[in-house]
Design a protein around this motif. Sequence first.
Motif, short mmCIF file in Angstrom:
data_model
loop_
_atom_site.label_atom_id
_atom_site.label_comp_id
_atom_site.label_asym_id
_atom_site.label_seq_id
_atom_site.Cartn_x
_atom_site.Cartn_y
_atom_site.Cartn_z
N LYS A 1 0.80 -1.23 0.00
CA LYS A 1 0.00 0.00 0.00
C LYS A 1 0.83 1.27 0.00
O LYS A 1 0.35 2.33 -0.42
N ALA A 2 2.08 1.21 0.45
CA ALA A 2 2.93 2.41 0.43
C ALA A 2 3.20 2.91 -0.98
O ALA A 2 3.59 4.06 -1.18
N TYR A 3 2.99 2.07 -1.99
CA TYR A 3 3.25 2.44 -3.39
C TYR A 3 1.97 2.75 -4.18
O TYR A 3 2.05 3.12 -5.34
N ARG A 4 0.81 2.56 -3.57
CA ARG A 4 -0.40 2.44 -4.39
C ARG A 4 -0.87 3.73 -5.04
O ARG A 4 -1.39 3.69 -6.16
N ASP B 1 0.14 -10.47 1.58
CA ASP B 1 -0.74 -11.27 2.43
C ASP B 1 -0.82 -10.69 3.84
O ASP B 1 -1.90 -10.67 4.45
N ALA B 2 0.31 -10.23 4.37
CA ALA B 2 0.33 -9.66 5.71
C ALA B 2 -0.52 -8.39 5.79
O ALA B 2 -1.27 -8.19 6.76
N GLU B 3 -0.40 -7.54 4.79
CA GLU B 3 -1.22 -6.31 4.77
C GLU B 3 -2.70 -6.64 4.69
O GLU B 3 -3.52 -6.05 5.38
N GLN B 4 -3.06 -7.60 3.86
CA GLN B 4 -4.47 -7.96 3.72
C GLN B 4 -5.01 -8.60 4.99
O GLN B 4 -6.17 -8.37 5.36
N ARG B 5 -4.18 -9.39 5.68
CA ARG B 5 -4.63 -9.98 6.95
C ARG B 5 -4.88 -8.89 7.99
O ARG B 5 -5.83 -8.99 8.78
N VAL C 1 -7.74 0.74 2.41
CA VAL C 1 -7.50 1.06 3.82
C VAL C 1 -8.43 0.24 4.72
O VAL C 1 -8.06 -0.16 5.82
N PHE C 2 -9.66 -0.03 4.24
CA PHE C 2 -10.63 -0.72 5.09
C PHE C 2 -11.34 -1.89 4.40
O PHE C 2 -12.28 -2.45 4.95
N LEU C 3 -10.89 -2.27 3.20
CA LEU C 3 -11.52 -3.37 2.48
C LEU C 3 -10.48 -4.42 2.12
O LEU C 3 -9.37 -4.09 1.68
N SER C 4 -10.84 -5.71 2.27
CA SER C 4 -9.99 -6.80 1.83
C SER C 4 -10.87 -7.98 1.45
O SER C 4 -12.06 -8.02 1.78
N PRO D 1 4.46 -0.01 4.53
CA PRO D 1 3.41 -0.99 4.72
C PRO D 1 3.01 -1.07 6.18
O PRO D 1 3.83 -0.98 7.09
N ALA D 2 1.71 -1.26 6.41
CA ALA D 2 1.21 -1.35 7.76
C ALA D 2 1.69 -2.61 8.45
O ALA D 2 1.78 -2.68 9.65
N ALA D 3 1.94 -3.63 7.67
CA ALA D 3 2.39 -4.88 8.25
C ALA D 3 3.35 -5.55 7.31
O ALA D 3 3.19 -5.49 6.11
N VAL D 4 4.35 -6.17 7.85
CA VAL D 4 5.29 -6.91 7.04
C VAL D 4 5.52 -8.25 7.69
O VAL D 4 5.37 -8.42 8.89
N PRO D 5 5.84 -9.25 6.91
CA PRO D 5 6.04 -10.57 7.47
C PRO D 5 7.33 -10.66 8.27
O PRO D 5 8.21 -9.81 8.17
#
Length: 441
Positions: free
Chosen positions: A135-138, A220-224, A357-360, A431-435
């Motif tokens: 998401k940092a690139y989107r 996958d981590a961001e979507q989770r 930001v709020f949909l997956s 990214p909000a989350a990274v593996p």
Amino acid sequence: MAPSEQDRIVRQVFFRLMPLLFIGYVMAYVDRINVGFAALRMNADLGIGPAVFGLGAGIFFIGYFLFEVPSNLILEKVGARRWIARIMITWGLLSAAMMFVQGATSFLVLRFLLGAAEAGFYPGVILYLTYWFPKAYRARIFGAFAVGIPVSLAIGAPLSTAILQLDGMLGLKGWQWLFLLEGIPTTLFGFVFLALIPDRPKDAHWLAPTDRTALQAVIDAEQRMVAATHGTSLRRAFADPRLIALSFIYFANTGANLGLAFFLPQILKSTGLSDMQTGLMTAVPYVFGVVGGLTIGWISDRTNDRRLTLAGALLLTATGLALAGFATGSLWAVAFMAVAAAGLYGGKAPFWALPSVFLSGSAAAGGIALINCVGNLGGFVAPSIVGWIRETSGSFEAGLYFLAALAFSAVIVTLLVVNARFGDARPAKGPAAVPAGASRR
């Protein structure tokens, strides 16, 4: 994975996927708006007036609206590669079939079917890009993709008016050649797309195995994380007021965009230009649209601020359209439309960074499609109203003021809704989350 390694992988993905996606989008938009150039000759040949033409230009989006959400849900199930290729093949054939239009009824029917065939392409690609880019690139990625619209118009304008000069060749009208020569390549490109586009990073054999694994893990981590915070329920997403607000913002932006695009050739022709001069002048605003799309997307990611960059782009649109209305009848209007175009296409970059930001999961597939299909109703409403205003007033001036007011209403909604209540509307740097084992960007 170090930040430099993530940048390297993202850059490789960008240069492998974006040219194909970009070409497909350019073809989609050329096939969507070439009716505006065909109208320079077709309307007189078939006895189609401004009101019927505006209805036909807009009824495309009724078909689009009805089939958009189902199309994106199917894409999530069967994969982007097969479904987007299917969309391109069918809409290319229907676009070419516009050459057989005989009057108002067949014109309206084929425009409706074309919208139904294309339904799902744009939101499908937006969803597809979230499968590949953290998401940092989107915003930059969405901005680069959205540039396909002004590029298609900048290319399509002189190309379409040049094809009109084939009038009489092999017994066909110039506007018939226009639909044929711009529709068939899209169908052929659909098969190219089918052969070359993988569904997800894990399927990309042109990435090194470690790169495939690392990129897929980050996505996958961001979507989770989004799923854990907001859920993946389609029903819950459809009831979310943020989704409703985004749908309205996109409705206003698309309405202003297509209300201008469908009538711009006729607005310029009314200043006394020839068909070829009209095509060349029509391209000018969209060159600035390219600049706006790339610049505002870069600024949005650089500042990590979706709210103000989106509101600023929409305000630029409203101002440009209002000044173009004031200058209607002179070539000064082209300069003001260039300002509007920079905002129209620049706003798409921060806008499309917001839904993820709020949909997956299914919520992302259905929610992005819902935003796009409700938003694209603006493509039905605005051209219909502009056509009606033109027929009743004899001028495009009031129509441009209407489009400016529509864009300004989106500024107000953006400032009211895209705020702290929105959630991660101002994303963190990276990214909000990274593996495990990967570093933050």
